[in-house]
Design an enzyme around this catalytic site. Structure first.
Site, PDB file in Angstrom:
ATOM      1  N   HIS A 276     -23.333 109.901 -45.041  1.00  0.00           N
ATOM      2  CA  HIS A 276     -23.694 108.580 -45.570  1.00  0.00           C
ATOM      3  C   HIS A 276     -24.936 108.028 -44.853  1.00  0.00           C
ATOM      4  O   HIS A 276     -25.988 107.927 -45.465  1.00  0.00           O
ATOM      5  CB  HIS A 276     -22.542 107.586 -45.519  1.00  0.00           C
ATOM      6  CG  HIS A 276     -21.314 108.039 -46.228  1.00  0.00           C
ATOM      7  ND1 HIS A 276     -21.320 108.416 -47.554  1.00  0.00           N
ATOM      8  CD2 HIS A 276     -20.026 108.198 -45.800  1.00  0.00           C
ATOM      9  CE1 HIS A 276     -20.103 108.786 -47.907  1.00  0.00           C
ATOM     10  NE2 HIS A 276     -19.302 108.666 -46.867  1.00  0.00           N
ATOM     11  N   ASP A 327     -17.487 113.832 -52.018  1.00  0.00           N
ATOM     12  CA  ASP A 327     -16.726 112.904 -51.186  1.00  0.00           C
ATOM     13  C   ASP A 327     -15.347 112.603 -51.751  1.00  0.00           C
ATOM     14  O   ASP A 327     -14.444 113.439 -51.688  1.00  0.00           O
ATOM     15  CB  ASP A 327     -17.550 111.642 -50.974  1.00  0.00           C
ATOM     16  CG  ASP A 327     -17.020 110.739 -49.868  1.00  0.00           C
ATOM     17  OD1 ASP A 327     -15.925 111.005 -49.370  1.00  0.00           O
ATOM     18  OD2 ASP A 327     -17.704 109.763 -49.506  1.00  0.00           O
TER      19      ASP A 327
END
Length: 463
Positions: A276, A327
């Site tokens: 991220h 994810d």
């Protein structure tokens, strides 16, 4: 064991760009031994009907979270956020058994293959039973995920997660985190136990300190030293700077934002994947990029959770490397992750074709090559595209797909990324030299889908 084989294609995307009349050959271990342009097909040699594109490494996956996708899309409080979503995720994690986790992972990895991913980095933190006690054998949940990968035929980097605290400064863990927790010695024992299983499956074993809020400085240093003793080249992945609150809490704890803390206190380098890294200062982005670490970007999940947009401009100023992951799997589509990344940048910069490169003006080509290279580095596996010594991981675009029909190879890839509208423009997918998907479909598609649906039905009934 695969048999040695070869394939000829009129067009193939090599690491240096598009090439014509390409012969690929690979050995019995699924490793490319020849990639030659300007060739003619041999008599009887298999020929691709569409362009060949390197398979995409998926550098960030929480497989079990596929089991509750679509079930959190309602307002549960005045202002929903990542943190309220996390509470719903804990409820799902609390109910899963190993057989259910295996069924979810098997279906997910089949979805990945059908969508153009040929390997996955599994950020695995659902370790223990419902009461937080170790299974016998201790890595049963990890082995369940590995069995799913083996059944599907996808390459794997397994990243057992060290999770110890509920917040910065060693805050007590949340009750919903009890299935995730290990002390440092137990994590190192787990890695030693899993190493032979990974080697037997040709999987790579690495480590994922979950985040700075979940792993303190002393534990981080100790577990990294233990990992180095086991494998000094093993990949290391960490969640960092995903949320503004996380950044604020890290500053309150240490006086530094999380990426800066890592730069000053951890051996950041090419082994690392910063997952991220959404909320960095420009200097953090440039400095972290300069270490050679990979940014693990998950655009559809980051959009689903309301995380924010990655600072690609300053990351690229530092010559930063990056890759993509699905994810939480709100979307399982490699092309769509690239599309969302580019579109987020277009919205924030009010420009088009932001991710093109000076030598690659076609943005889909440039992004594919960058994401494959970054994903391979983060995987710690030889999956860096169509080159000798790399895994024979590649896909064939479908020239008969309505979005691709009548186009040249470069434009077919652009249409696949930006114009296929969630319908698969992939015809065949090879992973490790085996055609895992043919005519757009995995042979276990129906059985795995039915097993997944039954697990989800059970989970919903228990909610």
């Amino acid at each position: 064991m695969t048999q040695a084989s070869s394939l000829w294609a009129a067009d193939a995307l090599l690491p240096e760009g598009w090439a014509r009349d390409v012969t690929l050959a690979w050995d019995a271990q699924g490793r490319l031994t020849q990639v030659a342009a300007g060739t003619s097909p041999e008599p009887g040699q298999a020929r691709a009907t569409g362009p060949l594109v390197p398979g995409m490494p998926n550098l960030h996956s929480h497989a079990f979270q596929r089991g509750f996708c679509g079930l959190t899309e309602y307002r549960g409080q005045a202002a929903d956020s990542f943190w309220s979503w996390r509470e719903l995720m804990y409820r799902c994690a609390a109910r899963l058994e190993p057989a259910q986790a295996e069924a979810i992972a098997t279906w997910l990895y089949i979805e990945m293959l059908e969508a153009g991913y040929t390997s996955v980095c599994e950020f695995h933190y659902l370790h223990h039973d419902r009461e937080g006690q170790p299974y016998a054998p201790a890595p049963e949940m990890a082995l369940a995920v590995m069995r799913g990968a083996a059944r599907a035929g996808i390459g794997m980097t397994l990243l057992p997660v060290l999770y110890q605290a509920g917040g910065f400064g060693g805050a007590a863990p949340h009750a919903g985190q009890r299935r995730f927790l290990h002390d440092t010695a137990a994590m190192l024992r787990l890695l030693e136990t899993l190493k032979p299983a990974c080697d037997a499956q040709a999987a790579r074993l690495g480590l994922a300190p979950h985040s700075l809020r979940a792993v303190g400085p002393a534990a981080l240093a100790e577990v990294l030293a233990g990992l180095d003793a086991l494998d000094p080249t093993a990949p290391i992945h960490i969640h960092v700077a995903e949320q503004v609150k996380e950044v604020e809490d890290c500053i309150a704890w240490s006086g530094l934002p999380p990426v800066r803390w890592l730069l000053e206190h951890a051996p950041l380098g090419p082994r690392w994947c910063l997952v991220h890294a959404t909320h960095m200062t420009p200097d953090e982005a440039r400095d972290a990029a300069g270490t050679g670490a990979v940014a693990g970007l998950c655009p559809t999940t980051e959009a689903n959770l309301g995380d924010g947009l990655f600072d690609m401009a300053h990351w690229r100023e530092g010559a930063g490397r990056w890759g993509i992951g699905s994810d939480s799997h709100s979307t399982v589509n490699a092309a769509e992750e690239l599309q969302w990344l580019e579109y987020g940048l277009r919205l924030s910069t009010r420009q088009r074709n932001v991710m093109a490169e000076p030598g690659q003006p076609h943005v889909a080509t440039a992004m594919t090559l960058s994401a494959v290279a970054g994903g391979a580095q983060a995987s710690g596996r030889a999956v860096a595209g169509l080159a000798p010594g790399q895994q024979a991981d590649f896909l064939e675009l479908d020239p008969g797909h309505v979005a691709l029909a009548g186009l040249g190879a470069r434009d077919m890839l652009s249409a696949h990324v930006f114009g296929s509208h969630r319908t698969s423009a992939i015809r065949t997918v090879w992973a490790g030299g085996q055609a895992r998907v043919q005519a757009g479909r995995h042979p276990l598609h129906d059985a795995a889908a039915a097993a997944f649906a039954e697990v989800r039905r059970t989970l919903v009934a228990e909610a």
